[in-house]
Design an enzyme around this catalytic site. Structure first.
Site, PDB file in Angstrom:
ATOM      1  N   SER A 274      39.520 -31.303 135.013  1.00 49.83           N
ATOM      2  CA  SER A 274      40.933 -31.032 134.764  1.00 49.83           C
ATOM      3  C   SER A 274      41.752 -31.964 135.651  1.00 49.83           C
ATOM      4  O   SER A 274      41.448 -32.123 136.835  1.00 49.83           O
ATOM      5  CB  SER A 274      41.256 -29.570 135.081  1.00 49.83           C
ATOM      6  OG  SER A 274      42.601 -29.299 134.745  1.00 49.83           O
ATOM      7  N   GLU A 275      42.784 -32.565 135.084  1.00 46.69           N
ATOM      8  CA  GLU A 275      43.483 -33.661 135.760  1.00 46.69           C
ATOM      9  C   GLU A 275      44.073 -33.270 137.111  1.00 46.69           C
ATOM     10  O   GLU A 275      44.309 -34.122 137.959  1.00 46.69           O
ATOM     11  CB  GLU A 275      44.584 -34.221 134.863  1.00 46.69           C
ATOM     12  CG  GLU A 275      45.722 -33.224 134.607  1.00 46.69           C
ATOM     13  CD  GLU A 275      46.662 -33.712 133.512  1.00 46.69           C
ATOM     14  OE1 GLU A 275      46.330 -34.656 132.795  1.00 46.69           O
ATOM     15  OE2 GLU A 275      47.757 -33.124 133.398  1.00 46.69           O
ATOM     16  N   ASN A 276      44.321 -31.963 137.306  1.00 52.18           N
ATOM     17  CA  ASN A 276      44.892 -31.529 138.580  1.00 52.18           C
ATOM     18  C   ASN A 276      43.844 -31.422 139.678  1.00 52.18           C
ATOM     19  O   ASN A 276      44.086 -30.770 140.695  1.00 52.18           O
ATOM     20  CB  ASN A 276      45.654 -30.213 138.410  1.00 52.18           C
ATOM     21  CG  ASN A 276      44.833 -29.126 137.743  1.00 52.18           C
ATOM     22  OD1 ASN A 276      44.043 -29.404 136.847  1.00 52.18           O
ATOM     23  ND2 ASN A 276      45.006 -27.906 138.174  1.00 52.18           N
TER      24      ASN A 276
ATOM     25  N   SER B 185      41.378 -37.658 141.484  1.00 59.73           N
ATOM     26  CA  SER B 185      41.208 -37.101 140.143  1.00 59.73           C
ATOM     27  C   SER B 185      41.483 -38.159 139.074  1.00 59.73           C
ATOM     28  O   SER B 185      40.761 -38.261 138.081  1.00 59.73           O
ATOM     29  CB  SER B 185      42.147 -35.910 139.953  1.00 59.73           C
ATOM     30  OG  SER B 185      41.957 -35.325 138.685  1.00 59.73           O
TER      31      SER B 185
END
Lengths: 224, 233
Positions: free
Chosen positions: B50-52, B92
């Site tokens: 997940s990009e976060n 990330s």
């Protein structure tokens, strides 16, 4: 003796002048320094440029500043998550400018600023609207666009633990943009859930070394 | 053509999930791609990013598991698998932009025959830009799969000769999964690998602006008695 702990939000935030650029941490609701932003809203500092991933939701945080007429420009990657009507209305009314860029470019522009780098080439956005007006170059068959470092006058970040040297840890995915943002501002103010003694955070577990932080203040210190 | 049953979003997601091999790192974009998480084959270890900053996302959190500091890119509280890790944003996005992810699965407004993708802003006069992580995911992952309905609500094609909306990335799309077909995007054409049962290539071409190609007869997509999709010759 170094002591970066300040006792109130007012003491931490009153140094921010009208017209300042303010980097604000967080992704979704995680890692946003909501308490500091609420105090900044009460202080009423105007003409701000806000640099953050989003443009605020509901009527709190960045959205609260926009609704209160304190924001001149938003620099972000995604201003339109659910419940972001305060931004949309202000933008469509011409009250707030928008500079929208890819999220990874936002992160890396902040990193370049904090790391003392100049412009850098990224493949992200090559051939798209975000490349317009920027230098573009093809290297070994891959197209790149030149992106500039992104500095802020101040950064408001949210951490979990902090000590008087400014060392910080973050909770879970509330880390997100906060570490890189702490490096990209001349003056980084961290709100923390708890202040601990030097050494309580194991050196291997410090996520933001104190050198990047000017002041820390308890989230609940309020006093504005 | 009235007898054709188009796939629903869950059925498209199931077909996408079945293509993911054991051991791959995958980012699921917001919207329809997030459904893929519900259909990952249990006999394979597939690690969701997940990009976060999360690697090793589990399912949606319920009850006491909910912690608003553990959310996915859609802001939904999720769980973490044993072995999960959390990092900060530049790291990330290094995973994304640096080619470390095996698959990026994205939603889309339009895809062109050369693999161009448009998915971040329409041409509506009051549209507001919202890029998020889409452009980094489009250029960075080794394989880019786009999930979308084959046509707009009023029947206009979304698989085009050239996108009319502003682009997310140029020549980035490898595969397209729609409610009607599974299509590989290469050599400036849409190569049809499978279509829902009862549809002819001519029928599909009528709903597609870009040129369709089928080197071998496309497989049929059928539904079993539980409404689960499967392929048949």
């Amino acid at each position: 003796m170094i002591n970066k702990i300040v006792s109130s939000h007012l003491e931490a935030l009153e140094q921010i002048p009208n017209g300042a650029s303010v980097i604000v941490g967080g992704f979704g609701d995680a890692g946003i320094p909501f308490e500091l932003l609420a105090s900044l809203q009460k202080i009423g500092t105007k003409d701000l440029t806000i640099i953050s991933n989003n443009a605020g939701t509901r009527e709190i945080g960045i959205a609260g500043l926009i609704k209160n007429g304190q924001v001149r420009k938003i620099i972000c990657s995604h201003p339109r998550p659910p419940l972001s009507d305060v931004f949309a209305q202000a933008y469509r009314a011409g009250k707030v400018e928008l500079e929208c860029m890819p999220q990874g470019t936002l992160a890396e522009r902040l990193r370049a600023a904090g790391a003392g780098l100049g412009p850098f080439f990224t493949p992200t956005g090559y051939g798209t609207r975000v490349a317009e007006g920027k230098e573009q170059r093809v290297v070994d068959g891959v197209g790149y666009i030149l992106e500039q470092p992104l500095h802020g006058d101040f950064a408001l970040i949210k951490a979990h633990l902090g000590d008087r040297w400014g060392n910080l840890t973050y909770r879970w995915a509330a880390r997100n943009f906060n570490p890189v943002m702490s490096t990209a501002a001349k003056n980084t103010i961290a709100q923390v859930d708890r202040i601990v003694e030097l050494g309580e955070i194991h050196p291997e577990h410090v996520m933001t070394p104190g050198i990047f932080v000017k002041s820390i203040v308890l989230a609940g210190a309020g006093n504005v | 053509m009235s007898s054709i049953t188009s796939l629903n979003r869950a059925q498209i997601a199931k077909l996408v999930a079945q293509t993911l091999p054991d051991g791959v790192y995958v980012n699921l974009g917001i919207g329809m791609p997030t459904l893929v998480a519900d259909y990952l084959p249990e006999d394979r270890e597939i690690i969701l990013h997940s990009e976060n900053g999360i690697l090793g996302m589990g399912r949606t959190a319920i009850d006491h598991e909910i912690d608003y500091d553990i959310i996915n890119a859609s802001r939904t509280p999720i769980t973490l698998l044993e072995g999960a890790s959390i990092t900060e944003h530049t790291n990330s996005f290094a995973m994304m932009r640096g080619g470390h992810l095996d698959y990026s699965i994205l939603g889309g407004f339009q895809v062109a025959v050369n693999g161009d993708l448009a998915n971040w802003i329409t041409d509506a006069p009051d549209a507001i830009a919202a890029i998020g992580g889409a452009m980094d995911l489009a250029v960075g992952a080794k394989n880019v799969i786009v999930m979308l309905d084959h046509t707009t609500r009023d029947g206009q094609p979304k698989l085009l000769n050239a996108c009319t909306y502003p682009l997310t990335g140029i020549s980035v799309v490898d595969w397209v999964y729609t409610d009607l077909a599974v299509i590989e995007v290469k050599d400036n054409a849409f190569h049809v690998h499978a279509m829902v049962d009862g549809l002819s290539l001519e029928d599909l071409q009528a709903k597609t602006e870009g040129k369709l190609v089928a080197e071998t007869p496309p497989k049929k997509i059928l539904l079993d008695k539980n409404q689960q999709p499967y392929y048949s010759n």
